[in-house]
Design a protein around this motif. Sequence first.
Motif, PDB file in Angstrom:
ATOM      1  N   GLU A   1      17.113  85.182  63.284  1.00 51.75           N
ATOM      2  CA  GLU A   1      16.778  84.323  64.212  1.00 51.75           C
ATOM      3  C   GLU A   1      17.695  83.268  64.295  1.00 51.75           C
ATOM      4  O   GLU A   1      18.382  82.890  63.363  1.00 51.75           O
ATOM      5  CB  GLU A   1      15.343  83.815  64.161  1.00 51.75           C
ATOM      6  CG  GLU A   1      15.275  82.842  62.922  1.00 51.75           C
ATOM      7  CD  GLU A   1      13.699  82.180  62.950  1.00 51.75           C
ATOM      8  OE1 GLU A   1      13.543  81.116  62.580  1.00 51.75           O
ATOM      9  OE2 GLU A   1      12.797  83.059  63.240  1.00 51.75           O
TER      10      GLU A   1
ATOM     11  N   GLN B   1      25.968  81.630  71.310  1.00 47.33           N
ATOM     12  CA  GLN B   1      24.439  81.819  70.635  1.00 47.33           C
ATOM     13  C   GLN B   1      23.428  80.995  71.335  1.00 47.33           C
ATOM     14  O   GLN B   1      22.269  81.299  70.954  1.00 47.33           O
ATOM     15  CB  GLN B   1      24.545  81.310  69.036  1.00 47.33           C
ATOM     16  CG  GLN B   1      25.670  82.207  68.438  1.00 47.33           C
ATOM     17  CD  GLN B   1      25.539  81.601  67.108  1.00 47.33           C
ATOM     18  OE1 GLN B   1      24.703  81.261  66.402  1.00 47.33           O
ATOM     19  NE2 GLN B   1      26.920  81.623  66.201  1.00 47.33           N
ATOM     20  N   HIS B   2      23.760  80.097  72.119  1.00 45.49           N
ATOM     21  CA  HIS B   2      22.670  79.170  73.002  1.00 45.49           C
ATOM     22  C   HIS B   2      22.824  79.279  74.398  1.00 45.49           C
ATOM     23  O   HIS B   2      23.863  79.449  74.804  1.00 45.49           O
ATOM     24  CB  HIS B   2      22.852  77.709  72.441  1.00 45.49           C
ATOM     25  CG  HIS B   2      23.104  77.747  70.938  1.00 45.49           C
ATOM     26  ND1 HIS B   2      23.791  76.716  70.514  1.00 45.49           N
ATOM     27  CD2 HIS B   2      22.604  78.135  69.827  1.00 45.49           C
ATOM     28  CE1 HIS B   2      24.008  76.971  68.874  1.00 45.49           C
ATOM     29  NE2 HIS B   2      23.054  77.926  68.688  1.00 45.49           N
ATOM     30  N   GLN B   3      21.704  79.126  75.007  1.00 42.98           N
ATOM     31  CA  GLN B   3      21.573  78.969  76.523  1.00 42.98           C
ATOM     32  C   GLN B   3      21.002  77.522  76.896  1.00 42.98           C
ATOM     33  O   GLN B   3      19.831  77.338  76.528  1.00 42.98           O
ATOM     34  CB  GLN B   3      21.076  80.192  77.093  1.00 42.98           C
ATOM     35  CG  GLN B   3      20.886  80.089  78.545  1.00 42.98           C
ATOM     36  CD  GLN B   3      20.269  81.298  79.304  1.00 42.98           C
ATOM     37  OE1 GLN B   3      19.847  82.441  78.429  1.00 42.98           O
ATOM     38  NE2 GLN B   3      19.983  81.316  80.461  1.00 42.98           N
TER      39      GLN B   3
ATOM     40  N   LYS C   1      13.557  80.781  70.212  1.00 42.40           N
ATOM     41  CA  LYS C   1      14.436  81.209  69.349  1.00 42.40           C
ATOM     42  C   LYS C   1      15.448  82.237  69.864  1.00 42.40           C
ATOM     43  O   LYS C   1      15.086  83.050  70.576  1.00 42.40           O
ATOM     44  CB  LYS C   1      13.895  81.586  68.022  1.00 42.40           C
ATOM     45  CG  LYS C   1      13.217  80.284  67.251  1.00 42.40           C
ATOM     46  CD  LYS C   1      12.452  80.806  66.104  1.00 42.40           C
ATOM     47  CE  LYS C   1      11.564  79.728  65.515  1.00 42.40           C
ATOM     48  NZ  LYS C   1      10.886  79.983  64.238  1.00 42.40           N
ATOM     49  N   GLY C   2      16.650  82.653  69.496  1.00 45.80           N
ATOM     50  CA  GLY C   2      17.358  83.382  69.736  1.00 45.80           C
ATOM     51  C   GLY C   2      17.512  84.699  68.372  1.00 45.80           C
ATOM     52  O   GLY C   2      16.901  84.189  67.404  1.00 45.80           O
ATOM     53  N   TYR C   3      18.012  85.609  68.663  1.00 45.91           N
ATOM     54  CA  TYR C   3      18.290  86.510  67.841  1.00 45.91           C
ATOM     55  C   TYR C   3      19.701  87.194  67.582  1.00 45.91           C
ATOM     56  O   TYR C   3      20.329  87.526  68.839  1.00 45.91           O
ATOM     57  CB  TYR C   3      17.060  87.681  67.752  1.00 45.91           C
ATOM     58  CG  TYR C   3      15.731  87.096  67.293  1.00 45.91           C
ATOM     59  CD1 TYR C   3      15.270  87.057  66.050  1.00 45.91           C
ATOM     60  CD2 TYR C   3      14.981  86.684  68.361  1.00 45.91           C
ATOM     61  CE1 TYR C   3      14.080  86.734  65.909  1.00 45.91           C
ATOM     62  CE2 TYR C   3      13.747  86.006  68.100  1.00 45.91           C
ATOM     63  CZ  TYR C   3      13.255  85.981  66.804  1.00 45.91           C
ATOM     64  OH  TYR C   3      12.123  85.595  66.411  1.00 45.91           O
ATOM     65  N   ARG C   4      20.200  87.420  66.428  1.00 46.65           N
ATOM     66  CA  ARG C   4      21.385  88.065  66.076  1.00 46.65           C
ATOM     67  C   ARG C   4      21.307  89.285  65.270  1.00 46.65           C
ATOM     68  O   ARG C   4      20.622  89.069  64.249  1.00 46.65           O
ATOM     69  CB  ARG C   4      22.334  87.042  65.525  1.00 46.65           C
ATOM     70  CG  ARG C   4      23.789  87.642  65.393  1.00 46.65           C
ATOM     71  CD  ARG C   4      24.627  86.188  64.769  1.00 46.65           C
ATOM     72  NE  ARG C   4      23.942  85.430  63.934  1.00 46.65           N
ATOM     73  CZ  ARG C   4      23.709  84.215  64.044  1.00 46.65           C
ATOM     74  NH1 ARG C   4      24.131  83.636  65.077  1.00 46.65           N
ATOM     75  NH2 ARG C   4      23.208  83.181  63.149  1.00 46.65           N
TER      76      ARG C   4
ATOM     77  N   THR D   1      25.009  88.718  69.174  1.00 49.07           N
ATOM     78  CA  THR D   1      23.869  87.980  69.605  1.00 49.07           C
ATOM     79  C   THR D   1      23.150  88.855  70.914  1.00 49.07           C
ATOM     80  O   THR D   1      23.556  89.281  71.491  1.00 49.07           O
ATOM     81  CB  THR D   1      24.420  86.575  70.299  1.00 49.07           C
ATOM     82  OG1 THR D   1      24.816  85.865  69.464  1.00 49.07           O
ATOM     83  CG2 THR D   1      23.023  86.038  71.003  1.00 49.07           C
TER      84      THR D   1
ATOM     85  N   ARG E   1      19.943  87.887  71.748  1.00 50.61           N
ATOM     86  CA  ARG E   1      19.279  87.150  72.760  1.00 50.61           C
ATOM     87  C   ARG E   1      19.634  85.692  72.206  1.00 50.61           C
ATOM     88  O   ARG E   1      19.351  85.368  71.015  1.00 50.61           O
ATOM     89  CB  ARG E   1      17.733  87.184  72.659  1.00 50.61           C
ATOM     90  CG  ARG E   1      17.161  86.083  73.668  1.00 50.61           C
ATOM     91  CD  ARG E   1      15.392  86.461  73.716  1.00 50.61           C
ATOM     92  NE  ARG E   1      14.960  85.631  72.560  1.00 50.61           N
ATOM     93  CZ  ARG E   1      13.503  85.701  72.337  1.00 50.61           C
ATOM     94  NH1 ARG E   1      12.705  86.626  72.989  1.00 50.61           N
ATOM     95  NH2 ARG E   1      13.251  85.156  71.474  1.00 50.61           N
ATOM     96  N   PRO E   2      20.281  84.859  73.304  1.00 52.24           N
ATOM     97  CA  PRO E   2      20.707  83.387  72.914  1.00 52.24           C
ATOM     98  C   PRO E   2      19.558  82.563  72.730  1.00 52.24           C
ATOM     99  O   PRO E   2      18.404  82.891  73.417  1.00 52.24           O
ATOM    100  CB  PRO E   2      21.599  82.795  74.079  1.00 52.24           C
ATOM    101  CG  PRO E   2      21.108  83.957  75.031  1.00 52.24           C
ATOM    102  CD  PRO E   2      20.673  85.211  74.672  1.00 52.24           C
ATOM    103  N   ALA E   3      19.536  81.500  71.850  1.00 50.53           N
ATOM    104  CA  ALA E   3      18.420  80.541  72.020  1.00 50.53           C
ATOM    105  C   ALA E   3      18.291  79.828  73.144  1.00 50.53           C
ATOM    106  O   ALA E   3      19.468  79.071  73.722  1.00 50.53           O
ATOM    107  CB  ALA E   3      18.532  79.734  70.708  1.00 50.53           C
TER     108      ALA E   3
END
Length: 175
Positions: free
Chosen positions: A120, A132-134, A154-157, A162, A164-166
């Motif tokens: 996460e 990694q972030h939006q 939360k995002g996931y890598r 990546t 899904r960006p956080a």
Amino acid sequence: MQDNIENNAEAAAAPTAHTKETMPSLEEMLKASELVAAEHHDAWLRAKAETENMRRRAADDVDKARKFAVENFANELMAVKDSLEAALTVESPSVENMKDGVELTLKQLVAAFGKFNLNEINPVGEKFDPHQHQAIQMIESDQPANTVVTVLQKGYRLHERTLRPALVMVAKGKD
């Protein structure tokens, strides 16, 4: 002396006569060449067939790898699903029991994610990283500009990629 000349002439003629006898005819040479050509053609056909079989096996292996790539991950998630279903079959659950069950199930899920390098992204307090972030919103904050203040989701890598960006709120600069 005449005998020496005749003997030399016979000796000189003898290799030619001997060579003529062992030299194959054109027909024999053609047949031998055709046999060699047939052997080479056969070897080429076998090599071509083997190459085609290897290509087909490799394509089948790739298809199977693609088709069953998530098999181990799916097996881990089945345990999580079983836990959730077991929680739903309890006749009269207390809030505390449900909470404990959900926490254990979440631990199972986190363990499954960790086993397969699905991590996460929870970047509170980190510098904003567009990979990694939006950023959803910029807000006033005591923190330095472009620092993640709040994580909305939360995002996931997966390994280094990546998935899904956080979704985050970022601090505005102090003007």
